[in-house]
Scaffold this active site. Structure first.
Site, PDB file in Angstrom:
ATOM      1  N   CYS A 131       0.822  -1.211   0.000  1.00 55.89           N
ATOM      2  CA  CYS A 131       0.000   0.000   0.000  1.00 55.89           C
ATOM      3  C   CYS A 131       0.857   1.261   0.000  1.00 55.89           C
ATOM      4  O   CYS A 131       0.430   2.298  -0.522  1.00 55.89           O
ATOM      5  CB  CYS A 131      -0.969   0.013   1.169  1.00 55.89           C
ATOM      6  SG  CYS A 131      -0.211  -0.057   2.810  1.00 55.89           S
ATOM      7  N   HIS A 144      -1.969   1.529   7.273  1.00 60.68           N
ATOM      8  CA  HIS A 144      -2.349   1.655   5.868  1.00 60.68           C
ATOM      9  C   HIS A 144      -1.900   3.011   5.329  1.00 60.68           C
ATOM     10  O   HIS A 144      -1.965   4.023   6.036  1.00 60.68           O
ATOM     11  CB  HIS A 144      -3.872   1.515   5.746  1.00 60.68           C
ATOM     12  CG  HIS A 144      -4.385   1.518   4.346  1.00 60.68           C
ATOM     13  ND1 HIS A 144      -3.855   0.738   3.348  1.00 60.68           N
ATOM     14  CD2 HIS A 144      -5.398   2.225   3.774  1.00 60.68           C
ATOM     15  CE1 HIS A 144      -4.526   0.951   2.218  1.00 60.68           C
ATOM     16  NE2 HIS A 144      -5.453   1.852   2.443  1.00 60.68           N
TER      17      HIS A 144
END
Length: 308
Positions: free
Chosen positions: A91, A183
Protein backbone atom coordinates in the site's frame (compact mmCIF):
# COMPACT_ATOMS: atom_id res chain seq x y z
CA UNK A 1 12.29 -14.72 -5.55
CA UNK A 2 8.94 -15.86 -4.16
CA UNK A 3 7.01 -13.18 -5.99
CA UNK A 4 5.63 -11.67 -2.79
CA UNK A 5 5.74 -8.08 -1.57
CA UNK A 6 7.65 -7.28 1.60
CA UNK A 7 6.90 -4.55 4.12
CA UNK A 8 8.82 -1.27 3.77
CA UNK A 9 9.18 1.55 6.27
CA UNK A 10 7.42 4.89 6.12
CA UNK A 11 10.58 6.94 5.69
CA UNK A 12 11.37 9.88 3.42
CA UNK A 13 14.73 8.39 2.43
CA UNK A 14 13.19 5.04 1.51
CA UNK A 15 10.41 6.61 -0.55
CA UNK A 16 12.72 9.11 -2.27
CA UNK A 17 15.10 6.45 -3.53
CA UNK A 18 12.16 4.22 -4.38
CA UNK A 19 10.96 7.05 -6.64
CA UNK A 20 14.39 7.43 -8.21
CA UNK A 21 14.87 3.69 -8.75
CA UNK A 22 11.50 3.52 -10.49
CA UNK A 23 12.81 6.11 -12.96
CA UNK A 24 11.21 9.37 -11.79
CA UNK A 25 13.36 12.50 -12.08
CA UNK A 26 13.79 15.60 -9.89
CA UNK A 27 11.31 14.54 -7.22
CA UNK A 28 11.64 13.54 -3.57
CA UNK A 29 9.76 13.06 -0.31
CA UNK A 30 9.90 15.20 2.79
CA UNK A 31 8.52 14.09 6.15
CA UNK A 32 6.12 16.56 7.79
CA UNK A 33 6.09 16.85 11.57
CA UNK A 34 3.18 19.28 11.72
CA UNK A 35 -0.19 19.80 10.08
CA UNK A 36 0.44 23.52 9.63
CA UNK A 37 -0.35 24.39 5.98
CA UNK A 38 2.48 26.95 5.90
CA UNK A 39 5.07 24.21 6.37
CA UNK A 40 3.72 22.27 3.40
CA UNK A 41 3.33 25.41 1.28
CA UNK A 42 7.00 26.27 1.84
CA UNK A 43 7.93 23.13 -0.14
CA UNK A 44 6.12 24.30 -3.31
CA UNK A 45 5.66 22.77 -5.79
CA UNK A 46 3.94 19.99 -3.85
CA UNK A 47 2.56 17.12 -5.91
CA UNK A 48 0.70 15.34 -3.13
CA UNK A 49 1.01 13.76 0.30
CA UNK A 50 1.05 10.20 1.59
CA UNK A 51 -0.61 9.54 4.94
CA UNK A 52 0.05 6.52 7.17
CA UNK A 53 -2.46 5.66 9.88
CA UNK A 54 -3.65 2.78 12.03
CA UNK A 55 -6.11 0.63 10.13
CA UNK A 56 -9.41 0.67 12.05
CA UNK A 57 -10.70 -2.73 13.12
CA UNK A 58 -13.76 -1.71 15.13
CA UNK A 59 -15.90 -1.03 12.04
CA UNK A 60 -15.94 -1.87 8.32
CA UNK A 61 -13.31 0.20 6.55
CA UNK A 62 -14.37 0.16 2.91
CA UNK A 63 -17.53 2.17 2.31
CA UNK A 64 -20.10 1.14 -0.29
CA UNK A 65 -22.38 4.14 -0.59
CA UNK A 66 -20.72 7.18 1.00
CA UNK A 67 -17.31 7.72 2.63
CA UNK A 68 -17.01 9.30 6.08
CA UNK A 69 -15.65 12.46 4.46
CA UNK A 70 -15.97 13.66 0.88
CA UNK A 71 -17.86 11.95 -1.94
CA UNK A 72 -17.08 9.04 -4.24
CA UNK A 73 -16.26 10.08 -7.80
CA UNK A 74 -16.66 6.89 -9.81
CA UNK A 75 -16.25 8.66 -13.14
CA UNK A 76 -12.86 10.07 -12.06
CA UNK A 77 -11.35 6.57 -12.17
CA UNK A 78 -11.66 6.72 -15.95
CA UNK A 79 -9.69 9.98 -16.15
CA UNK A 80 -7.05 9.61 -13.45
CA UNK A 81 -4.84 6.78 -12.25
CA UNK A 82 -6.66 4.90 -9.50
CA UNK A 83 -6.00 1.22 -8.78
CA UNK A 84 -7.73 -1.18 -6.45
CA UNK A 85 -5.41 -2.68 -3.85
CA UNK A 86 -5.20 -6.41 -4.53
CA UNK A 87 -2.06 -7.36 -2.60
CA UNK A 88 -0.74 -7.02 0.94
CA UNK A 89 2.31 -5.00 2.01
CA UNK A 90 2.28 -2.84 -1.13
CA UNK A 91 0.00 0.00 0.00
CA UNK A 92 2.94 2.38 0.51
CA UNK A 93 4.21 1.95 -3.03
CA UNK A 94 0.65 2.04 -4.35
CA UNK A 95 0.03 5.35 -2.56
CA UNK A 96 3.28 6.69 -4.02
CA UNK A 97 2.17 5.68 -7.52
CA UNK A 98 -1.28 7.19 -6.95
CA UNK A 99 0.40 10.59 -6.74
CA UNK A 100 3.23 10.03 -9.20
CA UNK A 101 1.23 8.56 -12.09
CA UNK A 102 -1.24 11.45 -11.92
CA UNK A 103 1.59 13.95 -12.33
CA UNK A 104 3.15 12.68 -15.55
CA UNK A 105 4.31 15.78 -17.37
CA UNK A 106 3.77 14.06 -20.72
CA UNK A 107 0.58 12.23 -19.81
CA UNK A 108 -3.06 13.22 -19.99
CA UNK A 109 -2.90 15.12 -16.70
CA UNK A 110 0.56 16.56 -17.17
CA UNK A 111 -0.23 20.25 -17.56
CA UNK A 112 -3.32 20.29 -15.36
CA UNK A 113 -2.64 17.63 -12.74
CA UNK A 114 -1.78 20.15 -10.07
CA UNK A 115 -4.49 22.59 -10.98
CA UNK A 116 -2.80 23.76 -14.16
CA UNK A 117 -0.73 26.32 -12.32
CA UNK A 118 3.04 26.81 -12.50
CA UNK A 119 5.80 25.12 -14.38
CA UNK A 120 6.28 22.61 -11.55
CA UNK A 121 2.89 21.02 -12.17
CA UNK A 122 4.27 17.87 -13.79
CA UNK A 123 6.95 15.24 -13.14
CA UNK A 124 9.12 13.32 -15.55
CA UNK A 125 8.09 9.87 -14.34
CA UNK A 126 10.39 8.07 -16.75
CA UNK A 127 9.85 5.71 -19.68
CA UNK A 128 9.03 2.53 -17.74
CA UNK A 129 6.37 4.05 -15.50
CA UNK A 130 4.91 6.01 -18.42
CA UNK A 131 4.49 2.79 -20.36
CA UNK A 132 2.89 1.16 -17.31
CA UNK A 133 0.51 4.09 -16.88
CA UNK A 134 -0.47 4.16 -20.55
CA UNK A 135 -1.12 0.41 -20.51
CA UNK A 136 -3.22 0.40 -17.34
CA UNK A 137 -5.32 3.52 -17.98
CA UNK A 138 -7.51 1.58 -20.41
CA UNK A 139 -8.28 -0.96 -17.67
CA UNK A 140 -10.81 -0.74 -14.81
CA UNK A 141 -9.34 -0.10 -11.31
CA UNK A 142 -9.42 -3.75 -10.23
CA UNK A 143 -7.34 -4.81 -13.25
CA UNK A 144 -4.96 -1.90 -12.71
CA UNK A 145 -4.35 -3.31 -9.26
CA UNK A 146 -3.65 -6.73 -10.74
CA UNK A 147 -1.29 -5.19 -13.28
CA UNK A 148 0.56 -3.41 -10.46
CA UNK A 149 0.85 -6.61 -8.43
CA UNK A 150 2.29 -8.42 -11.47
CA UNK A 151 4.80 -5.70 -12.39
CA UNK A 152 8.26 -7.17 -11.84
CA UNK A 153 9.88 -3.74 -12.05
CA UNK A 154 7.72 -2.18 -9.36
CA UNK A 155 7.80 -5.25 -7.11
CA UNK A 156 11.57 -5.66 -7.37
CA UNK A 157 12.24 -2.00 -6.60
CA UNK A 158 9.76 -2.11 -3.71
CA UNK A 159 11.33 -5.25 -2.23
CA UNK A 160 14.84 -3.82 -2.56
CA UNK A 161 13.94 -1.48 0.32
CA UNK A 162 12.53 -4.17 2.61
CA UNK A 163 14.08 -4.26 6.04
CA UNK A 164 16.17 -7.31 6.80
CA UNK A 165 14.46 -9.51 9.42
CA UNK A 166 16.88 -12.32 10.36
CA UNK A 167 14.94 -13.33 13.47
CA UNK A 168 11.37 -14.58 13.71
CA UNK A 169 9.49 -13.72 16.89
CA UNK A 170 7.49 -16.85 17.58
CA UNK A 171 5.60 -15.14 20.42
CA UNK A 172 3.80 -12.99 17.87
CA UNK A 173 2.23 -16.13 16.42
CA UNK A 174 0.93 -17.54 19.72
CA UNK A 175 0.33 -14.59 22.01
CA UNK A 176 -3.29 -14.16 20.90
CA UNK A 177 -2.86 -10.39 20.78
CA UNK A 178 -3.65 -9.10 17.27
CA UNK A 179 -0.99 -6.89 15.74
CA UNK A 180 -1.92 -3.35 14.79
CA UNK A 181 -2.20 -2.89 11.04
CA UNK A 182 -1.33 0.32 9.25
CA UNK A 183 -2.35 1.65 5.87
CA UNK A 184 -1.06 4.26 3.38
CA UNK A 185 -3.30 6.49 1.29
CA UNK A 186 -2.60 9.42 -1.03
CA UNK A 187 -4.03 12.92 -1.39
CA UNK A 188 -3.32 14.91 -4.52
CA UNK A 189 -4.93 17.68 -6.59
CA UNK A 190 -5.84 16.46 -10.07
CA UNK A 191 -7.45 18.68 -12.68
CA UNK A 192 -8.63 21.19 -10.08
CA UNK A 193 -10.05 18.66 -7.58
CA UNK A 194 -8.58 17.34 -4.34
CA UNK A 195 -8.70 13.56 -4.44
CA UNK A 196 -8.15 10.95 -1.77
CA UNK A 197 -6.80 7.84 -3.48
CA UNK A 198 -7.20 4.71 -1.38
CA UNK A 199 -7.05 1.35 -3.11
CA UNK A 200 -9.27 -0.23 -0.46
CA UNK A 201 -12.15 2.10 -1.34
CA UNK A 202 -14.36 1.52 -4.39
CA UNK A 203 -13.49 4.82 -6.11
CA UNK A 204 -11.49 8.04 -5.77
CA UNK A 205 -12.89 10.30 -3.04
CA UNK A 206 -13.40 13.93 -4.00
CA UNK A 207 -12.87 16.61 -1.37
CA UNK A 208 -13.95 19.47 -3.60
CA UNK A 209 -12.29 22.05 -5.86
CA UNK A 210 -8.58 22.55 -5.24
CA UNK A 211 -5.79 24.22 -7.14
CA UNK A 212 -2.09 23.82 -6.52
CA UNK A 213 -1.90 26.96 -4.37
CA UNK A 214 -4.91 25.84 -2.27
CA UNK A 215 -3.69 22.29 -1.72
CA UNK A 216 -1.72 22.83 1.54
CA UNK A 217 -4.69 24.40 3.34
CA UNK A 218 -7.35 22.06 1.99
CA UNK A 219 -5.46 18.80 2.48
CA UNK A 220 -4.53 19.73 6.04
CA UNK A 221 -8.20 20.42 6.80
CA UNK A 222 -9.10 16.96 5.53
CA UNK A 223 -6.32 15.33 7.56
CA UNK A 224 -7.31 17.19 10.72
CA UNK A 225 -10.86 15.85 10.40
CA UNK A 226 -9.56 12.35 9.78
CA UNK A 227 -7.23 12.36 12.79
CA UNK A 228 -10.01 13.78 14.97
CA UNK A 229 -11.95 10.53 14.49
CA UNK A 230 -9.32 8.68 16.51
CA UNK A 231 -8.92 8.67 20.27
CA UNK A 232 -6.68 11.37 21.67
CA UNK A 233 -4.16 8.73 22.78
CA UNK A 234 -3.56 7.55 19.19
CA UNK A 235 -0.50 9.35 17.87
CA UNK A 236 0.86 6.81 15.38
CA UNK A 237 0.50 8.80 12.19
CA UNK A 238 3.04 9.67 9.54
CA UNK A 239 2.79 12.25 6.77
CA UNK A 240 5.16 12.68 3.83
CA UNK A 241 4.98 15.16 0.97
CA UNK A 242 6.04 14.44 -2.60
CA UNK A 243 7.82 17.59 -3.77
CA UNK A 244 10.26 18.72 -6.40
CA UNK A 245 13.85 17.78 -5.61
CA UNK A 246 14.97 20.46 -3.16
CA UNK A 247 18.43 20.43 -4.70
CA UNK A 248 16.95 21.82 -7.91
CA UNK A 249 15.53 24.81 -6.05
CA UNK A 250 18.80 25.37 -4.22
CA UNK A 251 20.69 25.43 -7.52
CA UNK A 252 18.15 27.81 -9.08
CA UNK A 253 18.50 30.18 -6.11
CA UNK A 254 22.27 29.85 -5.97
CA UNK A 255 22.03 28.77 -2.33
CA UNK A 256 25.20 26.77 -1.80
CA UNK A 257 24.53 26.06 1.89
CA UNK A 258 21.06 24.68 1.17
CA UNK A 259 22.44 22.58 -1.66
CA UNK A 260 25.12 21.07 0.58
CA UNK A 261 22.50 20.29 3.26
CA UNK A 262 20.37 18.50 0.71
CA UNK A 263 23.33 16.59 -0.72
CA UNK A 264 24.34 15.51 2.79
CA UNK A 265 20.77 14.40 3.45
CA UNK A 266 20.90 12.22 0.34
CA UNK A 267 24.17 10.66 1.50
CA UNK A 268 22.65 9.97 4.91
CA UNK A 269 19.59 8.40 3.30
CA UNK A 270 21.76 6.16 1.14
CA UNK A 271 23.71 4.98 4.18
CA UNK A 272 20.52 4.32 6.18
CA UNK A 273 18.95 2.42 3.28
CA UNK A 274 22.05 0.23 3.04
CA UNK A 275 21.83 -0.52 6.77
CA UNK A 276 18.17 -1.48 6.43
CA UNK A 277 18.94 -4.11 3.83
CA UNK A 278 21.97 -5.60 5.55
CA UNK A 279 21.78 -8.64 7.78
CA UNK A 280 24.19 -8.04 10.67
CA UNK A 281 23.80 -11.47 12.31
CA UNK A 282 27.00 -12.84 10.76
CA UNK A 283 28.94 -9.72 11.68
CA UNK A 284 27.69 -9.76 15.27
CA UNK A 285 28.51 -13.45 15.58
CA UNK A 286 32.05 -12.90 14.30
CA UNK A 287 32.62 -10.03 16.73
CA UNK A 288 31.29 -12.06 19.65
CA UNK A 289 33.49 -15.03 18.80
CA UNK A 290 36.49 -12.72 18.45
CA UNK A 291 35.87 -11.21 21.88
CA UNK A 292 35.45 -14.64 23.47
CA UNK A 293 38.58 -15.94 21.76
CA UNK A 294 40.56 -12.93 22.90
CA UNK A 295 39.43 -13.38 26.51
CA UNK A 296 40.25 -17.07 26.46
CA UNK A 297 43.72 -16.42 25.06
CA UNK A 298 44.31 -13.98 27.90
CA UNK A 299 43.62 -16.72 30.42
CA UNK A 300 40.05 -16.01 31.37
CA UNK A 301 38.38 -17.56 34.40
CA UNK A 302 36.47 -20.11 32.37
CA UNK A 303 33.25 -18.19 32.10
CA UNK A 304 33.58 -18.11 28.31
CA UNK A 305 34.28 -21.81 27.79
CA UNK A 306 30.60 -22.68 27.37
CA UNK A 307 30.18 -20.38 24.38
CA UNK A 308 29.84 -22.52 21.22
Amino acid sequence: MSGGWNTIESDAGVFTFLLNNLGAHDVQFEELLTLEPEVLAALYPVYGVIFLFKYPTDAPYAATDKPLDGTFDHEAAERIFFAAQTIQNACGTQALLSVLLNKDREGDGGSTSAGGEGEGAGIDIGKSLREFRDFTMVLPPEFRGEALSNSELIRDVHNSFAKSSPFVDETQRTSGEPEDAFHFIAYTPVNGTLYELDGLQPAPISHGPCGADEFPVKVMDVLQRRIARYEMSEIRFNLMAMVRDLRVRAREMGDGEALEREEQKRRDWQFENALRRHNFVGFASAVLKGVVGSKLSEGGDGAYEEVG
